[in-house]
Design a protein around this motif. Structure first.
Motif, mmCIF file in Angstrom:
data_model
loop_
_atom_site.group_PDB
_atom_site.id
_atom_site.type_symbol
_atom_site.label_atom_id
_atom_site.label_comp_id
_atom_site.label_asym_id
_atom_site.label_seq_id
_atom_site.Cartn_x
_atom_site.Cartn_y
_atom_site.Cartn_z
ATOM 1 N N THR A 181 0.605 -1.214 0.012
ATOM 2 C CA THR A 181 0.015 -0.024 0.041
ATOM 3 C C THR A 181 0.970 1.172 0.143
ATOM 4 N N ASN A 182 1.612 1.518 0.915
ATOM 5 C CA ASN A 182 2.734 2.413 0.814
ATOM 6 C C ASN A 182 3.584 2.580 -0.068
ATOM 7 N N ALA A 183 3.925 1.543 -0.713
ATOM 8 C CA ALA A 183 4.944 1.604 -1.909
ATOM 9 C C ALA A 183 4.109 2.247 -3.047
ATOM 10 N N LEU A 184 2.813 1.745 -3.348
ATOM 11 C CA LEU A 184 1.815 2.484 -4.183
ATOM 12 C C LEU A 184 1.606 4.129 -4.010
ATOM 13 N N LEU A 185 1.415 4.242 -2.642
ATOM 14 C CA LEU A 185 1.099 5.750 -2.295
ATOM 15 C C LEU A 185 2.394 6.720 -2.364
ATOM 16 N N LEU A 186 3.878 6.133 -2.395
ATOM 17 C CA LEU A 186 4.907 6.732 -2.469
ATOM 18 C C LEU A 186 5.557 6.621 -3.993
ATOM 19 N N GLY A 187 4.692 6.090 -5.001
ATOM 20 C CA GLY A 187 4.929 5.969 -6.234
ATOM 21 C C GLY A 187 5.928 4.982 -6.839
ATOM 22 N N TYR A 188 5.943 3.753 -5.837
ATOM 23 C CA TYR A 188 6.760 2.642 -6.318
ATOM 24 C C TYR A 188 5.862 1.467 -6.822
ATOM 25 N N LEU A 189 5.378 1.696 -7.872
ATOM 26 C CA LEU A 189 4.092 0.895 -8.234
ATOM 27 C C LEU A 189 4.700 -0.501 -8.630
ATOM 28 N N PRO A 190 5.701 -0.710 -9.383
ATOM 29 C CA PRO A 190 6.330 -2.243 -9.644
ATOM 30 C C PRO A 190 6.553 -2.919 -8.203
ATOM 31 N N LEU A 191 7.002 -2.157 -7.162
ATOM 32 C CA LEU A 191 7.166 -2.763 -5.749
ATOM 33 C C LEU A 191 5.872 -3.355 -5.376
ATOM 34 N N ALA A 192 5.058 -2.335 -5.486
ATOM 35 C CA ALA A 192 3.532 -2.545 -5.124
ATOM 36 C C ALA A 192 2.872 -3.893 -5.556
ATOM 37 N N LEU A 193 3.304 -3.971 -6.925
ATOM 38 C CA LEU A 193 2.792 -5.344 -7.682
ATOM 39 C C LEU A 193 3.802 -6.457 -6.970
ATOM 40 N N VAL A 194 4.778 -6.266 -6.736
ATOM 41 C CA VAL A 194 5.589 -7.601 -6.059
ATOM 42 C C VAL A 194 4.994 -7.925 -4.683
#
Length: 319
Positions: free
Chosen positions: A212-225
């Motif tokens: 969730t926080n990866a997505l909110l911080l702009g790290y979309l690929p990490l959020a998908l992982v």
């Protein structure tokens, strides 16, 4: 002489299920953008959870005010330690829910949560140094103790404190990875006793929050992982459901509540960000499942407290 009456044995075991209730309310808020539903459902669930938290917090504060030493008395008991941390984490979630409507109150609650969290770690360190070896071992509740700071990012990011949110994210991420790795190694050597197995569900919570926080911080690929990793963890938990729940219902079932709600939130956030039909369906199914899990467990835990048995069953400290 032990007192009798209100708040003499308020159990910390109340708070994991309330924590899950707050998470469920936030998950329903995430569903607004995905399904176009009214925000009212999330507001109702979140408001009810906040009311339960406020009353339970008042009862626990009354207990501590009568004899502050009960804080250290809670430490030797696992439901006590985990419950005390969940109490603190409830401040973070309440703050996150209030950011859109009362940002100043949100900042105040976030500050209380951060101060309380560091204070708990001091007490934990004091207890841990003198605890017997068998009680000092790592368990899933360490995610709550040491990775739980990541919940602060749910308020820090929308409030504009992105720099601090980044620091917390990158500090807690390796801690979470280390706890996952050590826990997996432990499982290959020792089988957890049946009453403690529900706590294995806690491992899903940091996966969901990191995503969730990866997505909110702009790290979309990490959020998908993380969402992919989360599905592996969830499927593993579902396969082992009978083994995990073999001891029957207990207050430790509160460990099932927040992780499922948090994972539903992650899927819904990604569904909205990617306009993904698959994630939309997955998020909807998880949201319904979380509701069907969180509400009954929270109700049973509160009922057990009302009947007076929860404190005794979880060996909560008395004043």
């Amino acid at each position: 002489m032990q007192r009798t009456g209100f708040a003499t044995q308020t159990p910390p075991a109340l708070f994991p299920s309330i924590f899950g209730g707050l998470g469920l309310g936030l998950a329903w808020h995430r569903a607004v953008d995905v399904f176009g539903i009214s925000r009212g459902v999330g507001d109702m669930l979140f408001g009810m959870a906040v009311a339960l938290f406020a009353f339970s917090l008042f009862a626990y504060v009354v207990k501590v005010a009568r004899r502050p030493g009960v804080l250290m008395d809670e430490m030797p008991v696992l439901p006590g330690r985990a419950g005390m941390t969940a109490l603190i984490l409830c401040f973070y979630l309440t703050s996150a829910g209030l950011v859109p409507i009362a940002p100043r109150i949100a900042i105040l609650l976030l500050s209380v949560g951060l101060v309380g969290h560091f204070g708990f770690l001091v007490l934990f360190a004091i207890w841990w140094r003198g605890a017997p070896a068998e009680a000092r071992g790592l368990n899933p509740s360490w995610h709550l103790h040491f990775v739980g700071f990541i919940l602060a990012d749910l308020s820090l990011i929308p409030l504009g404190f992105q720099g601090l949110a980044l620091i917390i994210f990158w500090i807690t991420l390796p801690i979470a990875v280390a706890i996952w790795a050590l826990s997996a190694w432990q499982l290959t050597r020792n089988v957890p006793p049946a009453p403690l197995r529900p706590m294995l569900a806690i491992h899903l919570a940091p996966v969901s929050l990191m995503g969730t926080n990866a997505l909110l911080l702009g790290y979309l690929p990490l959020a998908l992982v993380f969402v992919g990793f989360g599905w592996l963890v969830l499927v593993g938990l579902l396969i082992c459901t009978r083994w995990i729940t073999t001891a029957g219902f207990s207050p430790l079932w509160g460990a099932f509540t927040f992780p499922l709600a948090a994972f539903a939130s992650l899927n819904l956030l990604l569904a909205a960000a990617l306009q993904s039909g698959g994630l939309r369906v997955a998020g909807g199914v998880l949201l319904v499942a979380a509701t069907l899990v969180v509400v009954p467990i929270l109700a049973k835990v509160m009922q057990a407290w009302a009947k007076g048995g929860l404190g005794v069953k979880t060996n909560a400290a008395r004043v």
